[in-house]
Design an enzyme around this catalytic site. Structure first.
Site, mmCIF file in Angstrom:
data_model
loop_
_atom_site.group_PDB
_atom_site.id
_atom_site.type_symbol
_atom_site.label_atom_id
_atom_site.label_comp_id
_atom_site.label_asym_id
_atom_site.label_seq_id
_atom_site.Cartn_x
_atom_site.Cartn_y
_atom_site.Cartn_z
ATOM 1 N N ASN A 1 35.837 34.671 14.983
ATOM 2 C CA ASN A 1 35.468 35.124 14.089
ATOM 3 C C ASN A 1 36.073 33.687 12.389
ATOM 4 O O ASN A 1 36.806 34.075 12.475
ATOM 5 C CB ASN A 1 36.361 36.377 13.560
ATOM 6 C CG ASN A 1 35.409 36.907 12.516
ATOM 7 O OD1 ASN A 1 34.570 36.217 11.328
ATOM 8 N ND2 ASN A 1 35.930 37.619 11.799
ATOM 9 N N TRP A 2 34.545 32.792 12.748
ATOM 10 C CA TRP A 2 34.904 32.369 11.267
ATOM 11 C C TRP A 2 35.065 32.454 10.142
ATOM 12 O O TRP A 2 35.085 31.895 8.790
ATOM 13 C CB TRP A 2 34.000 31.100 11.137
ATOM 14 C CG TRP A 2 33.869 30.189 12.756
ATOM 15 C CD1 TRP A 2 34.863 30.014 13.780
ATOM 16 C CD2 TRP A 2 32.879 29.316 13.443
ATOM 17 N NE1 TRP A 2 34.277 29.667 14.754
ATOM 18 C CE2 TRP A 2 33.199 28.586 14.371
ATOM 19 C CE3 TRP A 2 31.964 28.259 12.642
ATOM 20 C CZ2 TRP A 2 33.120 27.524 15.811
ATOM 21 C CZ3 TRP A 2 31.522 27.985 13.559
ATOM 22 C CH2 TRP A 2 32.115 26.738 14.418
ATOM 23 N N LYS A 3 35.114 33.703 9.787
ATOM 24 C CA LYS A 3 34.325 34.349 8.956
ATOM 25 C C LYS A 3 33.999 33.380 7.434
ATOM 26 O O LYS A 3 33.107 33.126 7.915
ATOM 27 C CB LYS A 3 35.980 34.358 7.997
ATOM 28 C CG LYS A 3 37.032 35.644 8.951
ATOM 29 C CD LYS A 3 38.182 35.995 8.302
ATOM 30 C CE LYS A 3 38.923 36.489 10.215
ATOM 31 N NZ LYS A 3 39.971 37.048 9.187
ATOM 32 N N HIS B 1 33.993 44.938 10.317
ATOM 33 C CA HIS B 1 35.197 44.379 10.743
ATOM 34 C C HIS B 1 36.358 44.742 8.976
ATOM 35 O O HIS B 1 35.992 45.312 8.970
ATOM 36 C CB HIS B 1 34.970 42.295 10.684
ATOM 37 C CG HIS B 1 36.187 41.286 10.702
ATOM 38 N ND1 HIS B 1 37.151 41.943 9.368
ATOM 39 C CD2 HIS B 1 36.549 41.809 11.255
ATOM 40 C CE1 HIS B 1 38.205 41.150 9.504
ATOM 41 N NE2 HIS B 1 37.890 40.861 10.874
ATOM 42 N N GLU C 1 37.435 43.838 7.043
ATOM 43 C CA GLU C 1 37.471 42.693 6.026
ATOM 44 C C GLU C 1 36.353 43.551 4.968
ATOM 45 O O GLU C 1 36.143 43.680 4.153
ATOM 46 C CB GLU C 1 37.194 41.228 6.040
ATOM 47 C CG GLU C 1 38.632 40.628 6.025
ATOM 48 C CD GLU C 1 39.209 39.701 6.823
ATOM 49 O OE1 GLU C 1 37.767 38.783 7.319
ATOM 50 O OE2 GLU C 1 39.645 39.689 7.597
ATOM 51 N N GLU D 1 41.997 45.707 16.333
ATOM 52 C CA GLU D 1 42.394 44.818 15.069
ATOM 53 C C GLU D 1 43.109 45.139 14.031
ATOM 54 O O GLU D 1 42.905 46.257 13.025
ATOM 55 C CB GLU D 1 41.334 43.877 14.369
ATOM 56 C CG GLU D 1 40.447 43.190 15.094
ATOM 57 C CD GLU D 1 39.445 41.815 14.695
ATOM 58 O OE1 GLU D 1 39.846 40.990 15.092
ATOM 59 O OE2 GLU D 1 39.151 42.420 13.635
ATOM 60 N N GLY E 1 45.301 38.153 9.570
ATOM 61 C CA GLY E 1 45.507 36.627 8.751
ATOM 62 C C GLY E 1 47.079 36.892 8.240
ATOM 63 O O GLY E 1 47.334 36.310 6.990
ATOM 64 N N SER F 1 46.030 37.802 14.399
ATOM 65 C CA SER F 1 47.119 36.722 14.228
ATOM 66 C C SER F 1 47.215 36.231 15.884
ATOM 67 O O SER F 1 48.463 35.968 16.431
ATOM 68 C CB SER F 1 48.428 37.221 14.277
ATOM 69 O OG SER F 1 48.300 37.608 12.313
ATOM 70 N N GLY G 1 40.603 35.366 14.543
ATOM 71 C CA GLY G 1 40.409 34.456 13.034
ATOM 72 C C GLY G 1 40.755 33.237 13.258
ATOM 73 O O GLY G 1 40.157 31.892 13.335
ATOM 74 N N GLY G 2 41.811 32.950 12.196
ATOM 75 C CA GLY G 2 42.779 31.468 11.973
ATOM 76 C C GLY G 2 42.195 31.027 12.856
ATOM 77 O O GLY G 2 42.070 30.001 12.306
HETATM 78 C C1 PEP Z 1 39.789 38.604 12.888
HETATM 79 O O1 PEP Z 1 39.843 38.783 11.645
HETATM 80 O O2 PEP Z 1 39.496 39.101 12.961
HETATM 81 C C2 PEP Z 1 41.003 38.482 12.844
HETATM 82 C C3 PEP Z 1 41.854 38.670 13.804
HETATM 83 O O3 PEP Z 1 42.088 37.421 12.171
HETATM 84 P P1 PEP Z 1 43.430 36.925 12.107
HETATM 85 O O4 PEP Z 1 43.520 36.420 13.857
HETATM 86 O O5 PEP Z 1 43.264 35.223 11.881
HETATM 87 O O6 PEP Z 1 44.673 37.324 12.508
#
Ligand code: PEP
Length: 250
Positions: A10-12, A95, A97, A167, A173, A212, A233-234
């Site tokens: 997920n590149w956001k 999601h 966010e 999640e 994040g 994470s 994500g990150g």
């Molecule tokens: C996400 O936003 O779906 C996610 C899992 O982010 P991160 O891996 O950065 O915690």
């Protein structure tokens, strides 16, 4: 019935078109295990170019959100047919966010999920509890409710192809992840909730962990019996980190 692992990035709100294409080129150069399905979810502006960059590869394309109407006067929104035309197979829905910053509700997520199926997109439904809810001992209640609300009108066949990402909001994040054991427990709960209505269809639902995940902790999650991969994500913004995570799912 064995479930093929899926690792989705997920590149956001990261990556210009040129950045996205470069990252895809780097991923294509990496030797990715054949038994793991890989997907990337760039921002809308980079979808079409990403689809071209992915042509002929086994990496699938997904979007990060969509609206439930197919077209119309909905300024700023993107529809399922637009995503399909851009080359998407997956769409992330609900999601945290989106729920937190853009007023996404269980009802809107459910509507979007039904729309995704109507257009042959595979939803990646995100569910997760907030830190306050976890501390109040409400994790199971919150997760059951979010899962029920989003999937109440789905058929067994749809539940079979659905992807869910557990999640925990406090783990996204933040560098603070759940333990593999706890994520496995909650994912088992999600599978039971799905199975309550659709019986053994949920044995085939792929349920991912997200929050994470890094190359260092990925194996702890992917080694758990209920966890079928990850939503990343990150770490998905970096080809070598993402590749290492994909390999841990092998
Ligand atoms: C996400 O936003 O779906 C996610 C899992 O982010 P991160 O891996 O950065 O915690």
């Amino acid at each position: 019935m064995s479930r093929r692992p899926l690792v989705a990035g997920n590149w956001k709100m990261h990556k210009t078109v040129a950045d996205a294409v470069r990252l895809i080129e780097d991923l294509r150069k990496a030797a990715l295990p054949a038994n793991v399905e890989v997907a990337v979810c760039p921002p809308f502006t980079a979808l079409a170019d990403s689809a071209r960059a992915l042509a002929g590869s086994t990496i699938a394309l997904g979007a990060q959100n969509m609206f439930w109407e197919a077209q119309g006067a909905f300024t700023g929104e993107i529809s399922a047919p637009m995503l399909v035309a851009a080359g998407c197979r997956y769409v992330i829905l609900g999601h945290s966010e989106r729920r937190q910053f853009f007023a996404e509700t269980d009802a809107s997520v459910a509507r979007k999920i039904r729309t995704a199926y109507a257009h042959d997109l595979v939803p990646i439904l995100c569910v997760g509890e907030r830190l306050k809810e976890r501390e109040a001992g409400r994790t199971d209640h919150v997760i059951s409710e979010q899962t029920e609300a989003a999937t109440a009108e789905l058929s067994g066949e749809q539940v079979r192809t659905l992807v869910v990402a557990y999640e925990p909001v406090w783990a996204i994040g933040t560098g603070r992840s759940a333990t593999g054991e706890e994520a496995n427990r909650v994912i088992g709960l999600i599978r039971r909730v799905l199975g309550g209505r659709t019986g053994d269809a949920s044995a085939q639902t792929r349920i991912l962990y997200g929050g994470s995940v890094t190359p260092d902790n990925a194996a702890e999650f992917f080694g758990q019996p209920e966890i079928d991969g990850g939503l990343i994500g990150g770490a998905s913004l970096d080809a070598s980190k993402f590749t290492a995570i994909v390999r841990a799912a092998r």
